[in-house]
Design an enzyme around this catalytic site. Structure first.
Site, mmCIF file in Angstrom:
data_model
loop_
_atom_site.group_PDB
_atom_site.id
_atom_site.type_symbol
_atom_site.label_atom_id
_atom_site.label_comp_id
_atom_site.label_asym_id
_atom_site.label_seq_id
_atom_site.Cartn_x
_atom_site.Cartn_y
_atom_site.Cartn_z
ATOM 1 N N HIS A 805 0.852 -1.190 0.000
ATOM 2 C CA HIS A 805 0.000 0.000 0.000
ATOM 3 C C HIS A 805 0.888 1.240 0.000
ATOM 4 C CE1 HIS A 805 -3.159 -2.754 1.978
ATOM 5 N NE2 HIS A 805 -3.361 -2.667 0.675
ATOM 6 N N GLU A 808 1.384 3.810 2.850
ATOM 7 C CA GLU A 808 1.915 3.363 4.135
ATOM 8 C C GLU A 808 3.441 3.425 4.118
ATOM 9 O OE1 GLU A 808 -1.970 0.462 4.588
ATOM 10 O OE2 GLU A 808 -0.008 -0.457 4.389
ATOM 11 N N HIS A 902 3.087 -3.315 6.882
ATOM 12 C CA HIS A 902 2.056 -2.327 6.547
ATOM 13 C C HIS A 902 2.100 -1.149 7.522
ATOM 14 C CE1 HIS A 902 -0.721 -4.478 3.657
ATOM 15 N NE2 HIS A 902 0.154 -5.414 3.957
ATOM 16 N N GLU A 987 1.495 -4.275 11.297
ATOM 17 C CA GLU A 987 0.923 -2.937 11.150
ATOM 18 C C GLU A 987 1.672 -1.970 12.052
ATOM 19 O OE1 GLU A 987 -1.494 -2.017 9.189
ATOM 20 O OE2 GLU A 987 -2.701 -3.805 8.718
#
Ligand SMILES: [Zn+2]
Length: 1124
Positions: A805, A808, A902, A987
């Protein structure tokens, strides 16, 4: 005067007496019926039964008094017990029986209605029950007959309000002209009957819970009347009670403006101006403070929807996707006028519904997505297996490595064409080779190196041309720059001038940024392909960034900041003096002239994202972000240059087309800023900056089409330190694709090839033709002895990927930490290299990163939803990463650990998502028996270790659930299809931590890189025989570096409560049961002032007779089960 409050009522009878009078009762619709057997019926049931059948006024009043006492003294649990025993039905029956008579006795009706209001407010089915009993219209009729009597009217209105909790009842009352009746009776009363007025407005608001009633009110023109009422009552609002009436009126207006017609009516009737004016006076008076927030919300909601000033919502960057007709889809639908403001378009899946409960899907491996014959091509990506380490002893640099570093692009081309040869013909669809050639024909804008050099330092040049004081500082460089500009055709001269310019700047100011080389960056950027063909480099990317010394705390949220910002937005419509509304930057119109005193914006560089800037007021700018390429959505990431500022002046920036429904910007997060001048003065830092930060739903809508889109504004204010500086602002620390390429080259040069095996290869080329690097890192064998070579070839594999992504960017900083650590001479790194072979694909979505997209790649798809069956043409990086994984599996080298890095924009801390069958089944409440299921708990080892080692990590934020909606993500597919037990998504927050030693601090690149290091440390925990492989020295080294950051305690809420409500979807709060109770009770106990006509002659007598002792606890004990 009549009173039946808690202290004056009679209870002279006994249960036995009541039982004697008991008769069978309502049993319709299967609701709790009174049982005929005295032994099994509770005292309460007896009481209720008697109420419905009591013939005389006195005993009815007595029973009502008892029930009221029970209600007032009891807990919610008791009230619900009473409801479950049929209390509502009994009261409704009594109401109908009493109210039906030609001349109803209000001595009974008043207390009955009051009690019904209090009980009914807690009974969710009261509306339906009232309809069944025929009580809804009866009450409406009672109201009509008693409009002259303030107390009776109030009692009826409270009950109507309570009945309206059911949509069908509210509609029934609406159809029978209940709204007109109530609307017209409001002016009948004066300030002496505040209770009745408030009851009327509350009942009116309650009836507006249905679409039909709202439409009826709007069509009858009542909005204007409500506004005038608000104006009147607001003027009277010095009294506390009038404030309550204002709140009730605001509640009506909020409900009416759920509909588009209602909002339009409010605006056309001058509602915004009226509310704005009212709010101004509220701000001056402490007593009126509570009216400000609902008024501001109402204004915000009703501000006319304003389409974004764009010709199309479609991204300014479009890319011809192979196999797809290249046309902007016809989306010229008018904005959806009927969309309710209350509709939140955020499609957060309901957690439990989303969990995978199909045991077959959880446990059985699906068939591979491709034939086995396609796998051998990936053997080239395992150079450590074929490497013959003979040269190692003879020359200092391994052959392959030097080839990769000197002319990687040539090598890439060979490798890629090799792939194409092997693949062609195997696929019926789009052939890869024809595709990539068409892609590179049409896009492939790799700026020629010399051209790029001629125009790089865009930012720097503008400093030189705008700042006189600065000019002297770098005069030589300036001369070079000017020459470079004039002689673009003489590229060699030009390039050399610029090279000298960079060199001089480096000589003069050069900070030593580890693992960063500006010249190498420039060289890397020269081959990067972008849709618009970027020819300018952003200064921070070239120059480099050093983390700030020290930590940056989260920004405190200023009280009422959101209110203030919405207020300022409303002012744009009302006070147009000083509103400029001039476009000062347009990505698609480079010829745009802007005023000399406005800020200058620019974003046409790698990772840049700013489509348009509009100067709203002198120091306020609306910024519009570019949608992801080939898409009309996903706006969130931004990165742009701003210049021509005046120092020490606060500038307000509003990013007006954000799409996420909430953001850490509401919880202490700040955007990042880089000042070129600061950098050249030796402080090359991206710093967290901005005040008055707030993220809220706004009044903008798409330019054309795209239904149901809600936009959010991120607003922040920046006061620049220097005049005429050149600054860069970004959503988060940028990390470009060119930065990755340069970084890998620097790393390659930094490792000792005698001990570290480091090889960079090309996984495949992206749609735009950018090579996607894959890196292999392991330890060179100690010798070429069989034992050492055998150990090398049997090392377990670990695969780490990231940045699928593009928005990110924190994932890239974590990956940078991992890469640097794995190449370092740290003893742990050395041990890890000896224990494992690392396969790293640091950037799975280079095209998205290059073109400044937030979520997708150039085909407009989220690549992390393509893993189930990735398309070799459209999602080549995913297709080939999965291919490499299949290959490793096929040779018995399935990775021991897989982790995809991420970033998370709405949560704090760093955490892992993993996969567990058992936890998923447990959490879903599935009926599948998990006792016999065997599951290796090893998936928890790494998160547990990280919790101990990594300060930013929070074990309690991790989860191991397999969601259906994530079935095509890397984590789930690698777990399910490759059988990798330890398959994770990591994350990292964009903001900071709410636990551990970093609590209350925003993360910087230092902390992100540290996370990348700690992740590597945690990998030691998965080696089965740590002790045999590593010396005790190493273990103690690890132990000494453990920071116990005490994060084990935080089952805290995801977000700390905000100073104020940050979501707009929440409506004006409804009346609570306690509010209604206090209204009713105030009415009954403060009833000492005579109200003309309300009392019949018998009332005084009755009241006198009803002064009695309070309910004895023994009686209560018999009426209720224990502890109620
Ligand atoms: Zn992500």
């Amino acid at each position: 005067m009549f009173g039946y409050g808690r202290s004056n009522f009679t209870w002279n009878g006994t249960l036995r007496e009541l039982e004697g009078r008991r008769a069978p009762c309502i049993t319709e619709r299967g609701r709790p019926s009174m049982t005929a057997s005295p032994s099994s019926s509770s005292g309460l049931e007896v009481l209720l039964s008697s109420l419905q059948n009591a013939g005389d006024v006195e005993s009815t009043i007595n029973i009502i008094n008892v029930l009221d006492e029970l209600l007032s003294a009891g807990t919610d649990r008791r009230i619900h017990y009473m409801i479950s025993k049929g209390c509502s039905e009994a009261l409704l029956t009594a109401l109908v029986n009493t109210g039906r008579s030609f001349s109803p006795n209000f001595n009974v009706l008043l207390p009955l209605l009051h009690l019904l209001a209090k009980i009914g407010h807690r009974d969710r089915r009261i509306g339906v029950k009232a309809e069944d009993a025929g009580a809804a219209l009866l009450t409406l009729n009672l109201l009509r007959q008693n409009i002259k009597y303030a107390r009776r009217a109030a009692a009826c209105l409270w009950v109507i309000q309570v009945f309206s909790s059911s949509v069908s009842t509210a509609n029934l009352i609406g159809e029978n002209h209940g709204l007109e009746t109530i609307y017209r009776l409001i002016p009948h009363f004066t300030t002496e009957n505040l209770h009745t007025i408030k009851a009327a407005i509350d009942a009116f608001a309650a009836l507006l819970c249905t679409r039909a009633n709202v439409c009826s009110v709007v069509s009858k023109g009542y909005v204007s009347g409500l506004l005038r009422l608000y104006e009147d009552w607001h003027a009277k609002a010095i009294q506390h009670a009038a404030v309550a009436i204002c709140h009730s009126l605001l509640r009506c207006l909020h409900k009416v403006t759920h509909s588009t017609a209602g909002r339009q009516a409010l605006v056309s009737q001058g509602g915004i101006r009226l509310l704005y004016g009212a709010t101004q006076t509220c701000l001056l008076s402490k007593g009126l403070e509570s009216l400000v927030e609902p008024t501001v919300q109402l204004m915000r909601k009703c501000l006319t929807k304003t389409p974004l000033p764009l010709t199309s919502d479609w991204s300014a960057y479009s890319f011809p996707v192979p196999g797809r007709a290249h046309a902007v889809p016809a989306m010229d639908v008018q904005p959806d006028e009927n969309s309710d403001e209350s509709d939140d378009n955020e499609a957060e899946a309901v957690f439990d519904d989303d969990l995978e409960t199909d045991l077959n899907k959880l446990r059985l491996r699906p068939d591979p997505d491709r034939p086995k014959e396609l796998l051998p091509q990936y053997s080239r990506l395992c150079p450590e297996l074929s490497q013959d380490f003979q040269e190692l002893c003879l020359c200092s640099e391994p052959e392959e490595s030097s080839a990769a570093s000197s002319s990687s692009s040539d090598e890439d081309a060979v490798l890629v064409s090799g792939l194409q040869l092997q693949r062609s013909g195997t696929d019926g669809g789009w052939s890869e080779s024809s595709n990539s050639s068409s892609a590179s024909d049409t896009v492939g804008h790799a700026p020629a190196a010399a051209h790029l050099e001629a125009r790089d330092f865009h930012s720097h040049r503008s400093i030189l041309t705008t700042s006189s004081s600065f000019r002297t500082q770098v005069r030589d460089a300036s001369d070079d720059a000017c020459r470079g500009q004039s002689g673009e055709d003489e590229q060699d001269v030009d390039a050399s001038n610029h090279r000298s310019m960079i060199d001089r700047l480096l000589e003069k100011h050069g900070p030593c940024i580890p693992h960063h080389d500006p010249k190498m960056y420039r060289a890397a950027a020269a081959t990067t392909k972008s849709i618009p063909g970027f020819s300018v480099l952003a200064f921070p990317d070239v120059w480099g960034h050093l983390p700030m010394p020290g930590h940056e705390p989260m920004a405190p949220r200023k009280p009422n900041v959101q209110r203030q910002k919405v207020f300022e937005d409303a002012q744009r419509f009302l006070i147009t003096d000083g509103i400029i509304n001039q476009v000062v930057f347009d990505l698609e119109d480079s010829s745009l002239q802007c005023p000399s005193d406005s800020l200058r914006f620019f974003s046409k560089f790698e990772c840049g994202n700013l489509r348009k800037a509009v100067q709203v007021r002198r120091c306020e700018y609306d910024l519009i972000l570019n949608a992801d390429a080939n898409s009309s959505q996903h706006t969130q990431w931004f990165y742009f240059e701003v210049s021509n500022m005046v120092a020490e002046v606060p500038y307000r920036f509003n990013v007006i087309n954000c799409e996420k429904s909430n953001s850490q910007f509401n919880y202490g997060m700040q955007p990042v800023l880089y000042s070129v001048r600061e950098a050249l003065e030796g402080r090359p830092h991206w710093v967290r900056t901005g005040t008055e930060i707030c993220y809220f739903r706004n009044h903008f809508c798409p330019a054309r089409g795209r239904r149901k889109t809600t936009f959010y504004t991120l607003t922040f204010t920046i006061t620049f330190k220097h005049n005429e500086d050149v600054c860069y602002l970004a959503y988060h620390y940028p990390y470009t694709y060119s930065a990755l390429k340069a970084h890998l080259k620097v790393l390659q040069k930094s490792v000792d090839p005698a001990t570290v095996f480091f090889q960079q290869q090309v996984l495949c080329c992206t749609l735009a033709g950018n090579p996607c690097p894959v890196v292999t890192i392991t330890a060179c064998p100690a010798s070429r002895a069989w034992k050492d070579m055998h150990q090398l070839r049997n090392r377990p594999c670990i695969m780490l990927t990231g940045r699928v992504h593009p928005g990110e960017s924190n994932a890239s900083w974590v990956m940078k930490g991992t890469l640097e650590f794995l190449c370092s001479s740290d003893p742990v790194a050395q041990s890890l290299r000896e224990a494992f072979v690392f396969k790293l694909i640091p950037m799975l979505n280079p095209d998205g990163v290059v073109n400044g997209t937030n979520r997708c790649d150039l085909s407009g798809e989220d690549l992390n939803r393509q893993w189930s069956k990735p398309d070799p043409v459209l999602s080549p990086t995913i297709y080939h990463t999965k291919g490499l994984l299949y290959y490793l599996s096929s040779i018995g080298r399935t990775p021991l650990v897989f982790c995809d890095y991420h970033g998370h924009s709405r949560k704090k801390n760093v955490f892992l998502y993993g996969c567990s069958v058992k936890e998923t089944l447990w959490q879903s409440g599935s009926a599948v028996n998990t006792v016999g299921l065997k599951e290796d708990p090893g998936y928890r080892t790494i998160p547990k270790t990280l919790d101990r080692l990594a300060p930013a990590f929070s074990f309690n934020s991790c989860n191991y659930l397999v969601e259906k909606s994530r079935s095509a993500t890397a984590r789930v597919v690698v777990w399910r299809e490759m059988g990798v037990l330890r398959s994770y998504t990591m994350e990292s927050t964009h903001n900071g931590c709410d636990q551990g030693i970093y609590k209350g601090l925003q993360t910087g690149t230092r902390e992100l890189q540290e996370m990348g290091v700690k992740f590597c440390h945690s990998l030691l925990s998965v080696t089965k025989d740590v002790k045999s492989l590593y010396s005790q020295r190493l273990i103690s080294h690890m132990d000494n570096n453990v920071v116990d950051h005490k994060s084990h305690n935080c089952f805290e809420d995801d977000e700390p409560p905000c100073v104020e409500e940050i979501e707009y979807s929440a409506d004006c709060p409804g009346l609570s049961a306690a509010d209604l109770d206090s209204d009713v009770n105030a009415h009954t106990t403060a009833a000492d002032e005579d109200e003309e006509g309300d009392e019949g002659p018998g009332e005084a007598k009755l009241r006198r007779g009803s002064v009695g002792q309070s309910l004895q606890s023994s009686t209560r004990g018999r009426l209720f089960p224990p502890a109620m």
